[in-house]
Each structure stands twice: as structure tokens, then as C-alpha cells.
Design an enzyme around this catalytic site. Structure first.
Site, PDB file in Angstrom:
ATOM      1  N   ASP A  13       0.853  -1.188   0.000  1.00  0.00           N
ATOM      2  CA  ASP A  13       0.000   0.000   0.000  1.00  0.00           C
ATOM      3  C   ASP A  13       0.894   1.244   0.000  1.00  0.00           C
ATOM      4  O   ASP A  13       1.658   1.468   0.946  1.00  0.00           O
ATOM      5  CB  ASP A  13      -0.896  -0.016   1.251  1.00  0.00           C
ATOM      6  CG  ASP A  13      -2.030   0.998   1.170  1.00  0.00           C
ATOM      7  OD1 ASP A  13      -2.180   1.645   0.118  1.00  0.00           O
ATOM      8  OD2 ASP A  13      -2.762   1.134   2.168  1.00  0.00           O
ATOM      9  N   ASP A 109      -2.741   2.482  -6.420  1.00  0.00           N
ATOM     10  CA  ASP A 109      -1.655   2.569  -5.436  1.00  0.00           C
ATOM     11  C   ASP A 109      -1.619   1.429  -4.427  1.00  0.00           C
ATOM     12  O   ASP A 109      -0.981   1.544  -3.379  1.00  0.00           O
ATOM     13  CB  ASP A 109      -1.733   3.905  -4.689  1.00  0.00           C
ATOM     14  CG  ASP A 109      -3.005   4.032  -3.858  1.00  0.00           C
ATOM     15  OD1 ASP A 109      -3.951   3.258  -4.095  1.00  0.00           O
ATOM     16  OD2 ASP A 109      -3.053   4.910  -2.976  1.00  0.00           O
ATOM     17  N   GLU A 110      -2.284   0.317  -4.721  1.00  0.00           N
ATOM     18  CA  GLU A 110      -2.200  -0.825  -3.804  1.00  0.00           C
ATOM     19  C   GLU A 110      -2.465  -2.129  -4.548  1.00  0.00           C
ATOM     20  O   GLU A 110      -3.145  -2.152  -5.574  1.00  0.00           O
ATOM     21  CB  GLU A 110      -3.188  -0.678  -2.639  1.00  0.00           C
ATOM     22  CG  GLU A 110      -4.628  -0.674  -3.063  1.00  0.00           C
ATOM     23  CD  GLU A 110      -5.596  -0.701  -1.881  1.00  0.00           C
ATOM     24  OE1 GLU A 110      -5.405  -1.529  -0.971  1.00  0.00           O
ATOM     25  OE2 GLU A 110      -6.544   0.100  -1.901  1.00  0.00           O
TER      26      GLU A 110
END
Length: 411
Positions: A13, A109-110
Site C-alpha cells: 500500500d 496505489d495498492e
């Protein structure tokens, strides 16, 4: 993959991703309070994300810019650059994919990694540290990593220490690490679900783990049982590299600078939204069978209206025609704050068999030739010179996360 082996799942993350990317591109921003937000001159400007220096002053996601500036007068604001974030995301996932073929992006973004077969259990933390350092040293981007035997626990673990945290959450850790947490902090429990759970005296994740399944199903349906299982550390979902392709809709929405009843402005925005949806559908080589519009009024009341079509569509003019038809039928003439268009019931074009009579076929064939010619000219000379539209953002994504971009790292 060895099915009998205990699984080792990473949830990676990124920390304050958009703000971190801006600081990587402009190092002089480091150490200063920074936020990424909409146009500061327009009312719609809200904080999308902020760095930890800004958060320390009380700046939060979704906060209006004026309020953030009141809390932090020295706040630096950058408008979002989604192409920049998309490039950074692609580079991150390339590095994950170099370690394991089992990588599942879940947003820009993860993502999850199954490293069961690529790491000795004794070296799991070392692998996470090396990956974290690699992303930080090569891309100047910080991340937190959760390590667990399943996806749910890995996700919960990655949230436990930020920034630059590495957290292991084993099943034996659940009673003292997970269960004391407020139920509203559990992944998968939104605000409304938390309110329903608190109303029946479920205040912690531990309370949820011990709750009566029948009662949970009564108020939450099948999701009640699922959440209870997760609270007990049960999650059988595999890390699926192909999950990114299982999208059901493509949409685009935008908040207007000012509430409006101006039909020219409304039509112009609907046209731009339809074009944005067409571009993304074309990239995925799909067509859709349902068009939906979203209208949010000045008082924040939001309506959605949809129409199921006889044939699949993919072209801007077809999407816009249905969207306008829906809009004209359902607009109550009150000022509008936000508009959106979504095409759903997706199917890959190669799988679509369209039933056409002779005359329809002739028309479609002629249109395809025209579209091909326009595409060829567009590639040669730039944007389509035949269609007068209000261009917006050079077709940059209009939302922070679009699932149809998440397979970029494989290309």
C-alpha cells in the site's frame, strides 16, 4: 502453486501516493505540508490526498480547500496529474511482478502479491524490506507492506503502520491485534454498515467475530456472514492476476465549477463525458449494453437512471444519444452540480455477435469505414478535426482510480 503450503500474502500500500509522487518529481516539496486537490479557484476544490506534514495540521481527504488552508495557511496545493500517477503505478507493479507472477492490483496505489513459492518463510520479512527499499530508492516512493496468510489479514496489516511500515499479522495474533479494534476500522465495513452493527451492540471487530450469523444476515444479507468470517481471519480468496480484467462498467463523471441549468453547458459536459467513456472502452476493446447517467443536484440529491439497449454500443455519439435521452426525460430543471455517464453490461468486442439485417449491416459497414478513416487522420494530425467537442484534460482520467488502467505494468 503448491496448494498444501501455508500461503504468504503481501499487501503493498503506497503512502500518500499522489502527494508522494509530486514530492518525487519536485523534491523541494519534501518536509513541507502538501495536498493534491481540485482547482483551488473553483468551489469543487477538495483535498484528494495530503502528505503527513499536512495531516499533522489536521488536513484530511475530502476536506474543502478553504477549510484546509484555514487549518494550515502554509499548505502547498498541486492539481492532480493522473498520467504521472499512472506512470508511477506502472513502475511499482513492474517491480512486484519481477518477484512473483501472482500480483493482483486493486487500485492505482495498492495491490496483493502471493509470494508463497518464491520465499523461504524464514526470509519473508527480509523480502518485504528489500521490496520496500527498492521502491523507495528507485522511485522515491514510500509504501507500507502487510504480511499475512490471506488477503484480508494482509490488508489490515498494511494499515497498522504508516508510513514505511512492515507488519506481520498471523492468525494467532488476531485476538489481541485485530479484535480490540473498532468495527468501523475493519476493511469492508463502511460508515453505514458500522452504524448498523453498532445499533445491535457490535462495537469491536471481536464483537463481530463472536456475533450471531443469523442476526448478521438479517441486517446485512450474505455480507454479514462474510464479514464475520473475515473478523475471524477466514478469507479463501486467491491472489488473482486476471481479476483486473473482470470489470463490469466504464464510467466518467465531473463536478461542474458552478451549479448550472444552462443546457449548452450541460450538453457540452455530457459530450465530453461520452467521449471519455468511448476512449476507455476502445482501449479495452469492449462494448456495452446499458447506459446510465448520474445527476447530482445543488442540494446534493443524486439520481441515477439507466437504459438497457437492444444492441451493444461503443461509439461516443451512440453513448451520448442515450445519455441525452435519459437526461431530457428525467431532469427536473433544478441546478446541477455533477454529471456522470456509465456504460455497463460489458462484453469483449471479439465475443459479440450482432444480429443485423441487410440494411443495418450496410449502414454499420459504411460507418466502420468512416470511423477507420477518422482514426487514421487523428493518428496523423492529432485530435479528430470533424467533431466539435469541449476538450477536457487531454483525456486524463477523471477519477483517482480506474480499474481498466491497472494492467499497464504487463505491457
Amino acid at each position: 502453486m503448491n496448494a498444501n503450503k501455508a500461503r504468504v500474502i503481501f499487501h503493498v500500500d503506497m503512502n500518500s501516493f499522489y502527494a508522494s509522487v509530486e514530492m518525487a518529481y519536485e523534491p523541494m516539496l519534501k518536509g513541507k505540508p502538501l495536498a493534491v486537490a481540485g482547482n483551488p479557484e473553483e468551489r469543487k476544490g477538495i483535498i484528494i490526498t495530503s502528505n503527513y506534514e499536512a495531516r499533522a495540521k489536521g488536513v484530511k481527504t475530502t476536506m474543502p480547500i478553504w477549510q484546509a488552508r484555514k487549518l494550515c495557511p502554509e499548505l502547498i496545493i498541486r492539481t492532480p496529474n493522473f498520467e504521472r500517477y499512472r506512470y508511477a503505478s506502472r513502475e511499482i507493479f513492474k517491480r512486484l511482478n519481477a518477484i512473483s507472477p501472482f500480483v493482483e492490483p486493486v487500485s492505482i496505489d495498492e495491490g496483493y502479491m502471493d509470494v508463497t513459492d518464491v520465499v523461504d518463510p524464514k526470509n519473508t520479512i527480509q523480502l518485504a524490506e528489500d521490496l520496500q527499499k527498492k521502491i523507495l530508492n528507485e522511485l522515491d516512493l514510500p509504501c507500507s507492506i502487510g504480511i499475512a496468510p490471506n488477503k484480508f489479514l494482509a490488508k489490515m496489516a498494511s494499515d497498522m503502520k504508516k508510513p514505511l511500515g512492515i507488519t506481520v499479522l498471523r492468525k494467532r495474533d488476531i485476538p489481541y491485534k485485530l479484535w480490540p479494534m473498532p468495527v468501523g476500522e475493519m476493511y469492508g465495513v463502511g460508515k453505514k454498515t458500522a452504524e448498523k452493527l453498532i445499533a445491535i451492540d457490535i462495537h469491536t471487530i471481536g464483537d463481530l467475530a463472536a456475533a450471531d450469523v443469523y442476526q448478521l444476515k438479517q441486517i446485512l444479507g450474505i455480507n454479514g456472514e462474510r464479514l464475520r468470517n473475515r473478523a475471524n481471519g477466514i478469507d479463501l480468496r486467491a491472489v488473482d492476476p486476471d481479476a483486473v480484467n473482470e470489470f463490469k462498467s466504464i464510467g466518467s463523471s465531473e463536478t461542474l465549477p458552478m451549479d448550472t441549468t444552462n443546457e449548452l453547458e450541460i450538453r457540452s459536459l455530457l459530450s465530453a463525458l461520452a467521449e471519455n467513456v468511448e476512449i476507455r472502452m476502445k482501449r479495452k476493446q469492449v462494448a456495452g449494453g446499458t447506459v446510465q447517467i448520474t445527476v447530482r443536484y445543488h442540494d446534493r440529491k443524486t439520481i441515477t437512471r439507466s437504459k438497457k439497449l437492444l444492441n451493444f454500443i461503443e461509439k461516443k455519439e451512440d453513448i451520448l444519444k442515450v445519455a441525452l435521452e435519459l437526461f431530457n426525460s428525467h431532469w427536473n430543471q433544478e441546478p446541477i452540480r455533477l454529471l456522470g455517464i456509465t456504460v455497463s453490461d460489458m462484453e469483449e468486442k471479439q465475443n459479440i455477435v450482432k444480429q443485423l439485417d441487410l440494411f443495418t449491416y450496410k449502414k454499420e459497414a459504411e460507418k466502420e469505414k468512416l470511423y477507420d478513416a477518422i482514426d487514421e487522420l487523428t493518428q496523423k494530425f492529432g485530435k479528430n478535426p470533424f467533431v466539435d467537442i469541449k476538450a477536457v484534460d487531454n483525456h486524463q482520467p477523471r477519477t483517482s482510480f480506474q480499474k481498466d488502467f491497472l494492467d499497464d505494468y504487463k505491457k
